[in-house]
Design an enzyme around this catalytic site. Sequence first.
Site, PDB file in Angstrom:
ATOM      1  N   PHE A  51       0.810  -1.225   0.000  1.00 44.97           N
ATOM      2  CA  PHE A  51       0.000   0.000   0.000  1.00 44.97           C
ATOM      3  C   PHE A  51       0.836   1.266   0.000  1.00 44.97           C
ATOM      4  O   PHE A  51       0.366   2.320  -0.397  1.00 44.97           O
ATOM      5  CB  PHE A  51      -0.940   0.011   1.225  1.00 44.97           C
ATOM      6  CG  PHE A  51      -0.276   0.470   2.501  1.00 44.97           C
ATOM      7  CD1 PHE A  51      -0.165   1.828   2.787  1.00 44.97           C
ATOM      8  CD2 PHE A  51       0.266  -0.443   3.401  1.00 44.97           C
ATOM      9  CE1 PHE A  51       0.465   2.266   3.952  1.00 44.97           C
ATOM     10  CE2 PHE A  51       0.901  -0.021   4.561  1.00 44.97           C
ATOM     11  CZ  PHE A  51       0.996   1.342   4.830  1.00 44.97           C
TER      12      PHE A  51
ATOM     13  N   LYS B  26      -1.085  -7.294  -9.198  1.00 43.41           N
ATOM     14  CA  LYS B  26      -2.077  -7.345  -8.109  1.00 43.41           C
ATOM     15  C   LYS B  26      -1.662  -6.266  -7.105  1.00 43.41           C
ATOM     16  O   LYS B  26      -0.809  -6.478  -6.261  1.00 43.41           O
ATOM     17  CB  LYS B  26      -2.036  -8.738  -7.454  1.00 43.41           C
ATOM     18  CG  LYS B  26      -3.318  -9.185  -6.781  1.00 43.41           C
ATOM     19  CD  LYS B  26      -3.818  -8.286  -5.672  1.00 43.41           C
ATOM     20  CE  LYS B  26      -3.034  -8.424  -4.380  1.00 43.41           C
ATOM     21  NZ  LYS B  26      -3.420  -7.394  -3.367  1.00 43.41           N
TER      22      LYS B  26
ATOM     23  N   GLU C 175      -4.939  -3.738  -2.003  1.00 48.97           N
ATOM     24  CA  GLU C 175      -6.396  -3.510  -1.998  1.00 48.97           C
ATOM     25  C   GLU C 175      -6.765  -2.294  -1.148  1.00 48.97           C
ATOM     26  O   GLU C 175      -7.915  -1.893  -1.105  1.00 48.97           O
ATOM     27  CB  GLU C 175      -7.138  -4.772  -1.514  1.00 48.97           C
ATOM     28  CG  GLU C 175      -6.845  -5.221  -0.083  1.00 48.97           C
ATOM     29  CD  GLU C 175      -5.582  -6.073   0.056  1.00 48.97           C
ATOM     30  OE1 GLU C 175      -4.566  -5.786  -0.621  1.00 48.97           O
ATOM     31  OE2 GLU C 175      -5.601  -7.021   0.876  1.00 48.97           O
ATOM     32  N   ARG C 176      -5.752  -1.714  -0.456  1.00 51.55           N
ATOM     33  CA  ARG C 176      -6.088  -0.593   0.430  1.00 51.55           C
ATOM     34  C   ARG C 176      -6.085   0.763  -0.298  1.00 51.55           C
ATOM     35  O   ARG C 176      -6.762   1.680   0.112  1.00 51.55           O
ATOM     36  CB  ARG C 176      -5.136  -0.573   1.625  1.00 51.55           C
ATOM     37  CG  ARG C 176      -5.472  -1.729   2.573  1.00 51.55           C
ATOM     38  CD  ARG C 176      -4.635  -1.708   3.810  1.00 51.55           C
ATOM     39  NE  ARG C 176      -3.541  -2.638   3.687  1.00 51.55           N
ATOM     40  CZ  ARG C 176      -2.600  -2.788   4.607  1.00 51.55           C
ATOM     41  NH1 ARG C 176      -2.611  -2.078   5.699  1.00 51.55           N
ATOM     42  NH2 ARG C 176      -1.639  -3.667   4.429  1.00 51.55           N
TER      43      ARG C 176
ATOM     44  N   CYS D 133       9.572   1.824   3.505  1.00 51.16           N
ATOM     45  CA  CYS D 133      10.480   0.732   3.883  1.00 51.16           C
ATOM     46  C   CYS D 133      11.894   1.250   4.089  1.00 51.16           C
ATOM     47  O   CYS D 133      12.743   0.550   4.605  1.00 51.16           O
ATOM     48  CB  CYS D 133      10.469  -0.355   2.831  1.00 51.16           C
ATOM     49  SG  CYS D 133      11.105   0.243   1.278  1.00 51.16           S
TER      50      CYS D 133
ATOM     51  N   GLU E 267       9.038  -4.147  13.129  1.00 48.56           N
ATOM     52  CA  GLU E 267       8.853  -2.977  12.271  1.00 48.56           C
ATOM     53  C   GLU E 267       7.578  -2.255  12.719  1.00 48.56           C
ATOM     54  O   GLU E 267       6.505  -2.866  12.741  1.00 48.56           O
ATOM     55  CB  GLU E 267       8.716  -3.431  10.810  1.00 48.56           C
ATOM     56  CG  GLU E 267       8.578  -2.283   9.832  1.00 48.56           C
ATOM     57  CD  GLU E 267       8.366  -2.753   8.393  1.00 48.56           C
ATOM     58  OE1 GLU E 267       7.648  -3.743   8.171  1.00 48.56           O
ATOM     59  OE2 GLU E 267       8.931  -2.107   7.491  1.00 48.56           O
TER      60      GLU E 267
HETATM   61  P1  NAD Z   1       1.561  -6.593   3.098  1.00 51.56           P
HETATM   62  O1  NAD Z   1       2.597  -7.646   3.186  1.00 51.56           O
HETATM   63  O2  NAD Z   1       0.437  -6.610   4.066  1.00 51.56           O
HETATM   64  O3  NAD Z   1       0.857  -6.640   1.644  1.00 51.56           O
HETATM   65  C1  NAD Z   1       1.624  -6.630   0.455  1.00 51.56           C
HETATM   66  C2  NAD Z   1       0.827  -7.320  -0.639  1.00 51.56           C
HETATM   67  O4  NAD Z   1       0.612  -8.687  -0.264  1.00 51.56           O
HETATM   68  C3  NAD Z   1      -0.554  -6.714  -0.886  1.00 51.56           C
HETATM   69  O5  NAD Z   1      -0.795  -6.692  -2.267  1.00 51.56           O
HETATM   70  C4  NAD Z   1      -1.500  -7.675  -0.159  1.00 51.56           C
HETATM   71  O6  NAD Z   1      -2.762  -7.748  -0.756  1.00 51.56           O
HETATM   72  C5  NAD Z   1      -0.774  -9.000  -0.279  1.00 51.56           C
HETATM   73  N1  NAD Z   1      -1.060  -9.890   0.856  1.00 51.56           N
HETATM   74  C6  NAD Z   1      -1.279  -9.528   2.137  1.00 51.56           C
HETATM   75  N2  NAD Z   1      -1.482 -10.613   2.904  1.00 51.56           N
HETATM   76  C7  NAD Z   1      -1.391 -11.684   2.089  1.00 51.56           C
HETATM   77  C8  NAD Z   1      -1.510 -13.090   2.297  1.00 51.56           C
HETATM   78  N3  NAD Z   1      -1.754 -13.594   3.496  1.00 51.56           N
HETATM   79  N4  NAD Z   1      -1.340 -13.905   1.242  1.00 51.56           N
HETATM   80  C9  NAD Z   1      -1.086 -13.395   0.024  1.00 51.56           C
HETATM   81  N5  NAD Z   1      -0.964 -12.070  -0.237  1.00 51.56           N
HETATM   82  C10 NAD Z   1      -1.112 -11.222   0.783  1.00 51.56           C
HETATM   83  O7  NAD Z   1       2.327  -5.192   3.116  1.00 51.56           O
HETATM   84  P2  NAD Z   1       1.708  -3.742   3.197  1.00 51.56           P
HETATM   85  O8  NAD Z   1       1.178  -3.508   4.568  1.00 51.56           O
HETATM   86  O9  NAD Z   1       0.835  -3.471   2.042  1.00 51.56           O
HETATM   87  O10 NAD Z   1       3.033  -2.858   2.998  1.00 51.56           O
HETATM   88  C11 NAD Z   1       3.882  -2.486   4.039  1.00 51.56           C
HETATM   89  C12 NAD Z   1       5.053  -3.428   4.144  1.00 51.56           C
HETATM   90  O11 NAD Z   1       5.764  -3.466   2.905  1.00 51.56           O
HETATM   91  C13 NAD Z   1       6.073  -2.992   5.177  1.00 51.56           C
HETATM   92  O12 NAD Z   1       6.525  -4.123   5.865  1.00 51.56           O
HETATM   93  C14 NAD Z   1       7.193  -2.384   4.348  1.00 51.56           C
HETATM   94  O13 NAD Z   1       8.460  -2.400   4.951  1.00 51.56           O
HETATM   95  C15 NAD Z   1       7.146  -3.257   3.147  1.00 51.56           C
HETATM   96  N6  NAD Z   1       7.762  -2.621   1.989  1.00 51.56           N
HETATM   97  C16 NAD Z   1       8.985  -3.065   1.599  1.00 51.56           C
HETATM   98  C17 NAD Z   1       9.621  -2.465   0.531  1.00 51.56           C
HETATM   99  C18 NAD Z   1      10.962  -2.938   0.081  1.00 51.56           C
HETATM  100  O14 NAD Z   1      11.384  -2.534  -0.973  1.00 51.56           O
HETATM  101  N7  NAD Z   1      11.653  -3.785   0.832  1.00 51.56           N
HETATM  102  C19 NAD Z   1       9.000  -1.416  -0.147  1.00 51.56           C
HETATM  103  C20 NAD Z   1       7.744  -0.995   0.274  1.00 51.56           C
HETATM  104  C21 NAD Z   1       7.131  -1.608   1.351  1.00 51.56           C
END
Ligand code: NAD
Length: 496
Positions: free
Chosen positions: A148, A172, A175-176, A280, A382
């Site tokens: 998101f 994909k 969704e938020r 991140c 985190e």
């Molecule tokens: P998230 O892991 O909750 O979701 C990421 C994606 O995974 C979304 O599209 C979501 O729909 C999907 N998803 C969520 N739960 C799932 C499941 N159980 N099974 C399959 N798919 C699932 O992350 P978020 O809250 O959207 O984003 C924040 C996180 O992303 C933080 O931890 C941040 O550090 C990380 N991030 C990392 C980087 C990097 O480059 N390392 C960059 C941006 C964000």
Amino acid sequence: MTTLGHLINGARVDRDGRTQDIYNPSTGEVAGQVSLASQATVEQAIAAAQAAFPAWRDTPPAKRARIMYRFKALLEQHTDEICRMIGQEHGKIVHDAKGELARGIENVEYACGAPELLKGEYSKNTGPSIDSWSEFQPLGVVAGITPFNFPAMVPLWMYPMAIACGNTFVLKPSERDPTATLFIAELALEAGLPAGVLNVVNGDKEAVDTLLDDARVQAVSFVGSTPIAETIYTRASANGKRCQALGGAKNHAIVMPDADMDNVVNSLNGAAFGSSGERCMALSVAVAVGDAAADALIAKMQSQMQTLRVGPFHDAENDFGPVITRAHQEKVCGYISSAEAEGAEIVVDGRGVQVPGFENGFFVGGTLIDRVTPDMTCYLEEIFGPVLLVVRVDSMEAAMQLIDDHEYGNGTCIYTRDGEAARYFSDHIQVGMVGINVPLPVPVSYHSFGGWKRSLFGDLSAYGPDAVRFYTKRKTVTQRWPSAGVREGAQFSFPS
Ligand code: NAD
């Protein structure tokens, strides 16, 4: 209320089945709904991408790049509209959204160079009348799953280069805050992408699992939290797919006693609280070397934080906006409470902040916590909110050990005037992206982005040169055209 659908085979597909609310975090109100794709809808998108692949693979790279040039122009033309969409669903201030989009556009610019990047390698006369070359062929259907916190930039890390390399794509998004992501993908189609080359399915776990299990998907790029990144990597790899899964972070800044403290405080303010700490690469831990440095840091931070402005996304005077959801607001405040309960000192407390006129927004004020120790929950996990922890150590070695011992290794930086110390730090620290007097060392688009340890699962980083390698497979051809009349007998030893 509108329900956002999907983009499949060049056309919008409206809602199918389940839906989820999308919030405006600045007001706390429901702003719309998003359709959560069923397995059948995702399979339809994969089929469209599969059908588009043969013709797209054979389209000359220069023609593919020309579409990227037009895409870049459209993104620039629609910047204000896109940033407003981002602000409305994510909550980040418009000027911050502009920075995100600019970084995304840089990746489109880099993808414009695909003809040069795909040139391959050639060796003449590797044997008698024998020439060899390596070429980089597209993989086929590639999937991207994005978080998101960068609804424009992170998808643009992925599909411009994947597509410029000749792949077709199913994205994909989160969704938020999916509206800006879908709008941007429509601009890519407007720029000239044939139907089926780029498809977007909104959804949740059901959509993701379908992408991970479908044999037609050759590779998966994921960015999100570490637990999900690990699951995605394990499942995609077990299904024989190439996978890169970028995860969470805990980015430390070492503040050496000789650092320019005014510079440190300015940097930490922006890097810890910008975008409500939902980056991140946000700096979430300051490691002060020596009590004198720690005391000076705390005093200056405390005074400068009084001028921090938190509020709704559309007010350009604000420094940062709300966090993404009510649940996340409660989670961030829960970490602050846990720090207090475990014995840390809350110097500036962002819990319970009130923004007049936006009382239901998901706001957390900038928070500064001193005397944090490595066993505390707030240090180990985190937080992903506007919270800066200060850990006190007595040497640079102890500071580096702390960083190396943490499970994450995304970004880090050091503040010092000592070149020798900085060089030692950058050479030895077990972190993928390092800054020297630079708080957010996010690589430019022609380098690659990736952490170490549990911040990245897989071998290749995102965007830049690594993306060209990730989205292509090497084929090496050895060719012989012997001169007329030159014929060898059968050779039974290994060719040398
Ligand atoms: P998230 O892991 O909750 O979701 C990421 C994606 O995974 C979304 O599209 C979501 O729909 C999907 N998803 C969520 N739960 C799932 C499941 N159980 N099974 C399959 N798919 C699932 O992350 P978020 O809250 O959207 O984003 C924040 C996180 O992303 C933080 O931890 C941040 O550090 C990380 N991030 C990392 C980087 C990097 O480059 N390392 C960059 C941006 C964000």
